[in-house]
Structure formats: C-alpha cells, structure tokens
Design a protein around this motif. Structure first.
Motif, PDB file in Angstrom:
ATOM      1  N   ALA A  12      20.595  50.120   6.184  1.00  0.00           N
ATOM      2  CA  ALA A  12      21.850  50.880   6.091  1.00  0.00           C
ATOM      3  C   ALA A  12      21.953  51.890   7.224  1.00  0.00           C
ATOM      4  N   LYS A  13      20.849  52.582   7.507  1.00  0.00           N
ATOM      5  CA  LYS A  13      20.870  53.582   8.579  1.00  0.00           C
ATOM      6  C   LYS A  13      21.192  52.928   9.924  1.00  0.00           C
ATOM      7  N   ALA A  14      20.630  51.761  10.176  1.00  0.00           N
ATOM      8  CA  ALA A  14      20.892  51.066  11.437  1.00  0.00           C
ATOM      9  C   ALA A  14      22.360  50.697  11.569  1.00  0.00           C
ATOM     10  N   ILE A  15      22.966  50.271  10.468  1.00  0.00           N
ATOM     11  CA  ILE A  15      24.393  49.915  10.484  1.00  0.00           C
ATOM     12  C   ILE A  15      25.247  51.148  10.749  1.00  0.00           C
ATOM     13  N   PHE A  16      24.946  52.234  10.021  1.00  0.00           N
ATOM     14  CA  PHE A  16      25.738  53.453  10.201  1.00  0.00           C
ATOM     15  C   PHE A  16      25.575  54.020  11.608  1.00  0.00           C
ATOM     16  N   GLN A  17      24.375  53.874  12.182  1.00  0.00           N
ATOM     17  CA  GLN A  17      24.150  54.363  13.545  1.00  0.00           C
ATOM     18  C   GLN A  17      25.014  53.600  14.537  1.00  0.00           C
ATOM     19  N   LYS A  18      25.102  52.284  14.385  1.00  0.00           N
ATOM     20  CA  LYS A  18      25.937  51.474  15.274  1.00  0.00           C
ATOM     21  C   LYS A  18      27.402  51.854  15.147  1.00  0.00           C
ATOM     22  N   LEU A  19      27.856  52.073  13.920  1.00  0.00           N
ATOM     23  CA  LEU A  19      29.258  52.453  13.707  1.00  0.00           C
ATOM     24  C   LEU A  19      29.543  53.805  14.331  1.00  0.00           C
ATOM     25  N   GLU A  26      35.229  59.088  14.612  1.00  0.00           N
ATOM     26  CA  GLU A  26      35.419  58.778  13.191  1.00  0.00           C
ATOM     27  C   GLU A  26      34.445  59.599  12.349  1.00  0.00           C
ATOM     28  N   THR A  27      35.003  60.560  11.608  1.00  0.00           N
ATOM     29  CA  THR A  27      34.181  61.468  10.812  1.00  0.00           C
ATOM     30  C   THR A  27      33.397  60.748   9.724  1.00  0.00           C
ATOM     31  N   SER A  28      34.009  59.753   9.108  1.00  0.00           N
ATOM     32  CA  SER A  28      33.339  59.078   7.990  1.00  0.00           C
ATOM     33  C   SER A  28      32.060  58.386   8.434  1.00  0.00           C
ATOM     34  N   ARG A  31      29.451  61.054   8.697  1.00  0.00           N
ATOM     35  CA  ARG A  31      29.064  61.495   7.356  1.00  0.00           C
ATOM     36  C   ARG A  31      28.123  60.496   6.684  1.00  0.00           C
ATOM     37  N   ASN A  32      28.451  59.218   6.810  1.00  0.00           N
ATOM     38  CA  ASN A  32      27.602  58.192   6.204  1.00  0.00           C
ATOM     39  C   ASN A  32      26.223  58.124   6.870  1.00  0.00           C
ATOM     40  N   LEU A  33      26.197  58.316   8.180  1.00  0.00           N
ATOM     41  CA  LEU A  33      24.916  58.309   8.874  1.00  0.00           C
ATOM     42  C   LEU A  33      24.054  59.494   8.433  1.00  0.00           C
TER      43      LEU A  33
END
Length: 260
Positions: A12-19, A26-28, A31-33
C-alpha cells in the motif's frame, strides 16, 4: 498474522508513494501516504522493531507538516498524532530527550485546537494520549511531580468524554497504572495507599474494556501497563486476551490514536 499485514502495508505504501510522486498537488495522495507510514510504523513497533517504526514516523512527519500548514484542524491533529507516536517509540529506544521534544510539540499543537474546538471530543482524547506519553518521559527523567500532573490532567480530559471503550479505555487505564507506579516517590505527593487505589482503577477499566470485546495485542506490550504485570489478575486478563471465550466475536483491535 503480522507478516501478512506487514507485506500488505508495504504494498500500500508503495502505491501511495507513486500516486503522490505523480501528482504533488493532490492532497488526498499525500494524506494517504502519511497514514500508510503511520500504520506501518505502529505495526513495526508492536512486532518488536522500534527502530524501523521510528523511521516510518520520521518519514510521515514532513508530510504531516506540509498538510498541517493548510490550516485544517484535522491535519494539525494528525501532525500531533505523529509526534506522539514518535515519542512513544523514542521512549522505547531509550531516547527521552528526543521524546520530550516530540511530546512538547504534540501538546503545543493540541492545546490551541482544544481552545478553538472545545466540543471536539476527538481532540480531547488525543491530547490525553499526548499527556500520557509526556508523563512517561517525566517519570523516566525523575520528575515524579510533573509526571503526576500530566497523568491527572489526562484523566480529567478522559472524564469529559463519552463512555470509553477499546483503545481509549486502555489508554485511560495506562494513566492510572502509571500513577500507581510513582506513588511513594519523592515529589509525587502520593502515598502507597493512593497507588493501590490507582492500580485498582486501572484494572477495573481494563476488565470492562475486555469484557466489551477489546482484544488488541498492544495490551501485552504497552509499556504504560508494566506496573500491573506482576498482578495475578492482570496475568489472567492477558490470558483472556490471548484466548477469548468467544474467539470469533467482533473486537476493537486498533492501536493508540497516535497509533492509531
């Protein structure tokens, strides 16, 4: 199944980092990261890897600082959560000076938030957790009087909340347990009899929380409950956590709010 949870959090962290890297506006995504770092940090801490946990909280910190600068109280409280989490792990690593700095920052963020939002029970609860950790720092550095003041203030904040359950009941119990630990020490202004009363209050809160379904593994490792661990009734309680009478019943398995 902590190994599976760790693998899932890392993915999950890897996905959020890429986003977040792809769209820094994009604030969201930010926030998710940040939340991903926080969840991973708590999992690492609870599985006996405090140094790795602290690394995650330190990666979370600049993201939360950036979000807090937007001025929203929820983002500011998240930053305070991060600072409180850092303090918890820094204490475990034997770094009370750093933990003092982290606690002071968390409290300095949350006190104005409470003044601005006096009816916000979430912020009251979160400040109580920061004060619990602050008291532990003071206890570690020999300031029994200051520790008692922090824990009593935290209990007062909990008293102003709706009925507590789950992790918040556990954190309230932690304050009473720590008070029992300093009773009789110079500066505490508490007698051993006072300490016995505090220990009983802590056990009563924990029994009620567990009877209501709380089974979080953190009960077995939370340092603020250490003053209770030699008690036979606490040991039985831990057995109940490990082997519940109704193992498939729903339970609140969250970590602390800074923990979550």
């Amino acid at each position: 199944r902590p190994a599976e949870a760790l693998a899932a959090h890392l993915r999950a962290k890897a996905i959020f980092q890429k986003l977040a890297d792809a769209d820094r506006s994009e604030t969201s995504f930010k926030r998710n990261l940040a939340d991903s770092h926080n969840y991973l940090g708590w999992l690492l801490y609870q599985t006996g890897q405090p140094a790795l946990a602290l690394a995650e909280f330190e990666k979370e910190s600049p993201i939360q600082n950036e979000l807090a600068a937007l001025g929203k109280s929820t983002y500011q409280d998240k930053l305070a959560n991060c600072e409180t989490a850092k303090a918890t792990v820094q204490l475990a690593l034997g770094r009370p000076g750093e933990a003092r700095t982290s606690c002071d920052r968390a409290i300095s963020i949350r006190e104005p938030l409470i003044k601005a939002n006096p009816a916000d029970t979430d912020i009251r609860r979160d400040l109580a957790e920061s004060l619990l950790r602050s008291g532990q720092v003071r206890r570690t550095t020999g300031d029994a009087k200051g520790a008692v003041a922090d824990w009593r203030r935290a209990i007062t904040l909990y008293d102003g909340l709706p009925p507590r359950s789950g992790v918040f009941a556990m954190l309230e119990a932690c304050c009473h347990a720590m008070l029992s630990d300093v009773a009789g020490l110079a500066g505490s202004e508490m007698t051993p009899a006072d300490g016995a009363i505090e220990a009983e209050q802590a056990m009563d809160i924990l029994h009620k929380a567990i009877a209501a379904g709380y089974r979080a593994p953190v009960i077995r490792t939370e340092a603020a409950l250490d003053p209770l661990r030699a008690r036979a009734d606490f040991q039985l309680l831990i057995m109940d956590v490990a082997f519940p009478a109704e193992p498939f019943a729903d339970s609140d398995n969250h970590a602390p709010e800074s923990s979550p």
